[in-house]
Design an enzyme around this catalytic site. Structure first.
Site, PDB file in Angstrom:
ATOM      1  N   LYS A 124       0.843  -1.196   0.000  1.00 13.14           N
ATOM      2  CA  LYS A 124       0.000   0.000   0.000  1.00 13.14           C
ATOM      3  C   LYS A 124       0.882   1.250   0.000  1.00 13.14           C
ATOM      4  O   LYS A 124       1.927   1.269   0.643  1.00 13.14           O
ATOM      5  CB  LYS A 124      -0.851   0.035   1.269  1.00 13.14           C
ATOM      6  N   SER A 137      -8.495   2.485   7.921  1.00 17.62           N
ATOM      7  CA  SER A 137      -7.608   3.648   7.831  1.00 17.62           C
ATOM      8  C   SER A 137      -8.006   4.520   6.640  1.00 17.62           C
ATOM      9  O   SER A 137      -7.948   5.752   6.717  1.00 17.62           O
ATOM     10  CB  SER A 137      -6.155   3.194   7.665  1.00 17.62           C
TER      11      SER A 137
HETATM   12  P1  ADP Z   1      -2.603  -4.319   6.344  1.00 15.75           P
HETATM   13  O1  ADP Z   1      -2.142  -3.362   5.303  1.00 15.75           O
HETATM   14  O2  ADP Z   1      -1.566  -5.309   6.761  1.00 15.75           O
HETATM   15  O3  ADP Z   1      -3.934  -4.967   6.081  1.00 15.75           O
HETATM   16  P2  ADP Z   1      -3.958  -2.589   8.198  1.00 15.75           P
HETATM   17  O4  ADP Z   1      -3.318  -1.525   9.014  1.00 15.75           O
HETATM   18  O5  ADP Z   1      -4.933  -2.175   7.150  1.00 15.75           O
HETATM   19  O6  ADP Z   1      -2.753  -3.405   7.623  1.00 15.75           O
HETATM   20  O7  ADP Z   1      -4.659  -3.639   9.162  1.00 15.75           O
HETATM   21  C1  ADP Z   1      -3.938  -4.318  10.144  1.00 15.75           C
HETATM   22  C2  ADP Z   1      -4.830  -5.388  10.750  1.00 15.75           C
HETATM   23  O8  ADP Z   1      -5.925  -4.769  11.421  1.00 15.75           O
HETATM   24  C3  ADP Z   1      -5.454  -6.322   9.720  1.00 15.75           C
HETATM   25  O9  ADP Z   1      -5.538  -7.617  10.282  1.00 15.75           O
HETATM   26  C4  ADP Z   1      -6.829  -5.752   9.515  1.00 15.75           C
HETATM   27  O10 ADP Z   1      -7.752  -6.738   9.085  1.00 15.75           O
HETATM   28  C5  ADP Z   1      -7.143  -5.287  10.927  1.00 15.75           C
HETATM   29  N1  ADP Z   1      -8.141  -4.236  10.946  1.00 15.75           N
HETATM   30  C6  ADP Z   1      -8.191  -3.117  10.203  1.00 15.75           C
HETATM   31  N2  ADP Z   1      -9.291  -2.394  10.491  1.00 15.75           N
HETATM   32  C7  ADP Z   1      -9.970  -3.093  11.444  1.00 15.75           C
HETATM   33  C8  ADP Z   1     -11.190  -2.898  12.152  1.00 15.75           C
HETATM   34  N3  ADP Z   1     -11.973  -1.839  11.917  1.00 15.75           N
HETATM   35  N4  ADP Z   1     -11.571  -3.813  13.065  1.00 15.75           N
HETATM   36  C9  ADP Z   1     -10.784  -4.897  13.289  1.00 15.75           C
HETATM   37  N5  ADP Z   1      -9.635  -5.159  12.660  1.00 15.75           N
HETATM   38  C10 ADP Z   1      -9.215  -4.271  11.751  1.00 15.75           C
END
Ligand code: ADP
Length: 161
Positions: free
Chosen positions: A41, A128
């Site tokens: 990303k 995010s």
């Molecule tokens: P990545 O780019 O590795 O997916 P993220 O920062 O988007 O990293 O997400 C990190 C972790 O947090 C992932 O396992 C994602 O599924 C989880 N996650 C993201 N948003 C939420 C949410 N709203 N509730 C629960 N888990 C979440």
């Protein structure tokens, strides 16, 4: 001593992430949050900014440490002695990708388990990207991000907007 790694981009940390971190920290003896530098990303926040926001948001969780990493998750697990990676699972959006990554990681390092915690109902819609989109257009994001991270996120969004 059971150690887990909670990897992610955290660009930026949200209440959804924090919920998963707090729940994982209550299950494992030690939780390492790995802010991944090499995510495919394109991130808005620098790795150092992301680490700082995660540190501020998790200061109350005693068995948590935060690192920045550009390694493969399995290598980080090997090096730190972590037995598990914890990932959050939202309905609809996460399953296919998470399932694939878990299978690949098991192939690369069979001693590591991937543990999924289901996202809370109230956090299913939260990501995010949503925080960045709403915040950049001047919408209120205080319900979506940890209080300790709010100011830092707003400053960055303002600077970029
Ligand atoms: P990545 O780019 O590795 O997916 P993220 O920062 O988007 O990293 O997400 C990190 C972790 O947090 C992932 O396992 C994602 O599924 C989880 N996650 C993201 N948003 C939420 C949410 N709203 N509730 C629960 N888990 C979440």
């Amino acid at each position: 001593m059971h150690t887990a790694i909670c990897p992610g981009s955290f660009d930026p940390i949200t209440m959804g992430h924090l919920d998963i971190i707090e729940r994982a920290a209550s299950i494992f003896d030690r939780l390492i949050i790995a802010v991944m530098r090499n995510s495919e990303k394109r991130c808005l926040f620098t790795p150092e900014e992301r680490v700082e926001l995660v540190r501020a948001s998790t200061a109350h969780v005693k068995n948590v440490s935060v690192v920045v990493s550009d390694k493969l998750l399995v290598d980080l697990c090997r090096e730190t002695g972590a037995q598990a990676a914890v990932r959050g699972l939202r309905a609809m959006s996460d399953f296919e990708h998470e399932f694939q990554m878990a299978l690949i990681n098991r192939r690369l390092y069979p001693d590591m388990e991937t543990v999924f915690l289901t996202a809370r109902e109230t956090h299913q819609y939260l990501s995010s990207s949503v925080v960045k989109e709403v915040g950049a257009l001047g919408g209120g994001i205080s319900d979506f991000v940890p209080p300790a991270a709010l100011e830092g996120i707003l400053v960055k969004l303002k600077r970029n907007g």
